[in-house]
Design an enzyme around this catalytic site. Sequence first.
Site, PDB file in Angstrom:
ATOM      1  NE  ARG A 184      -4.240  -1.329   0.209  1.00  8.60           N
ATOM      2  CZ  ARG A 184      -4.393  -2.199  -0.801  1.00  8.60           C
ATOM      3  NH1 ARG A 184      -3.386  -2.666  -1.700  1.00  8.60           N
ATOM      4  NH2 ARG A 184      -5.648  -2.896  -0.947  1.00  8.60           N
ATOM      5  CD  GLU A 230      -3.372   3.260  -5.253  1.00  5.60           C
ATOM      6  OE1 GLU A 230      -2.465   3.007  -5.031  1.00  5.60           O
ATOM      7  OE2 GLU A 230      -4.167   2.121  -5.315  1.00  5.60           O
ATOM      8  CG  HIS A 234      -3.286  -0.754  -6.913  1.00  3.28           C
ATOM      9  ND1 HIS A 234      -3.701  -0.083  -5.669  1.00  3.28           N
ATOM     10  CD2 HIS A 234      -3.404  -2.082  -6.679  1.00  3.28           C
ATOM     11  CE1 HIS A 234      -4.214  -0.885  -4.942  1.00  3.28           C
ATOM     12  NE2 HIS A 234      -3.567  -1.939  -5.271  1.00  3.28           N
TER      13      HIS A 234
HETATM   14  C1  DGY Z   1      -5.921  -5.772  -2.952  1.00  2.09           C
HETATM   15  O1  DGY Z   1      -6.699  -6.792  -3.408  1.00  2.09           O
HETATM   16  O2  DGY Z   1      -6.025  -5.100  -1.793  1.00  2.09           O
HETATM   17  C2  DGY Z   1      -5.174  -5.533  -3.922  1.00  2.09           C
HETATM   18  O3  DGY Z   1      -4.479  -4.383  -3.619  1.00  2.09           O
HETATM   19  C3  DGY Z   1      -6.024  -5.212  -5.279  1.00  2.09           C
HETATM   20  O4  DGY Z   1      -4.842  -5.299  -6.247  1.00  2.09           O
END
Ligand code: DGY
Length: 320
Positions: A238, A267, A285
Site C-alpha cells: 500500500r 492514488e 496498481h
Molecule cells: C487488493 O486486493 O487489496 C489489491 O491491492 C488489489 O490489487
Amino acid sequence: MKPVLAVTRRLPDAVAKRAADSYDIRTQEDDDPLTRAEILALCHGADAALVSVGDPIDAEFFDHLSDSVKIIATFSVGTDHIDLAAARKKGVIIGNTPGVLTDATADIAWLLILGAARRASEGEAEVRNATWSSWRPTHLMGTQVTGKKLGIVGMGRIGQAVAKRARGFDMDIHYYNRRQLPADQEMGATYHDSIEGLLPHCDFLSLHCPSTPETRGMVNADFIAKLPDGAIIVNTARGDVVNDQDLIAALKSGKLTAAGLDVFAGEPNIEPAYRDLANTFLLPHLGSATVETRNAMGFRALDNIDAFVAGKDVPFTVTT
Ligand code: DGY
C-alpha cells in the site's frame, strides 16, 4: 425476487454474468470512482454491496448506510478503505478475497524489481520516442539482480511467492515477519526479528505488509538510512506505507538507486515528483490485474455474498 446487490465498479464479464444470474444489480453507467454519497445512494434499500479498493467505506459511510445492507464484500484482499470498527458497530459483515491474488501480485513485484533495476522506463521511453541512438557500452547500465540480497517485509502468502521467484535468481533472501516461518516454508531464507535487523541485508527490499497504524509512513528517512547505499525498494503493498517525501529525497540524492512502485498514497493522485524522476518504475496498481485473478477475486467476493444470503457462514470475513 432476487436480492438487490449494489456494485460500485464495472466487473469483469464472467463475474458480472454470475452476479446478474443471482442478484438484481444496481450499479453506475460508467466506471468512475464514486463519492461516499453516490455509493450510499446505490446502497439505499439494497441487500448487499460489492465495493472496491479506493471506495470511501469509512465511519461516515456507516453512519448513513441503509439498514438493509448487512454484508459488504470488497473486491480486494486489502481492507484499508473500510472502517472495520464502524462496520462491526453497525453490524455489517465485511468479506474480502484472500488467497487468489498471490501469484499475480508476486509477478508484479518481480516486474518492479526487474524494471527498476534494469531501467525499463528509461529504455522503453527511448524506443517509443525514437531517441535511441545506438548500442554503446555505457548505454542505460542498470543493476544486476541475480545473486543479490533480497529483503522482504511481511512474509505472508505474497511475500513467500516473491521469495520463491527470487530463488530462480539465486538471491540471498532475508525477511522480517511478526513470526518466523517454519523451516519448510522459509526454504533457506534468513529470518530477522526486527525490521532494523533486516534492512542492512537488502540490496532489494520488497514491501508486503498491510497498511496499519503501525506501518503507515514506515519507509521514512530513518528507515531508508539503514539500507545499504544504492538499494532498490519496490512496493506492491500500500502506498501509505511509504513517506513519499523521504523516498523522493533518497532517490534524488542517490542513497537509493531506484524504486518500483505499483501503489501510492492518495492514488491515482500520486506525488507528482515520482513522475519526474528517471529512477522510478511506476505502475497504476496492477498487482492483481490479470483476467484469471480478477475473475477469481470477483467469484470469491460473490461467494461471500452468496453464503450470507443463503444464511451460511461467510467464507472470508474480516474482523477487527
Ligand atoms: C487488493 O486486493 O487489496 C489489491 O491491492 C488489489 O490489487
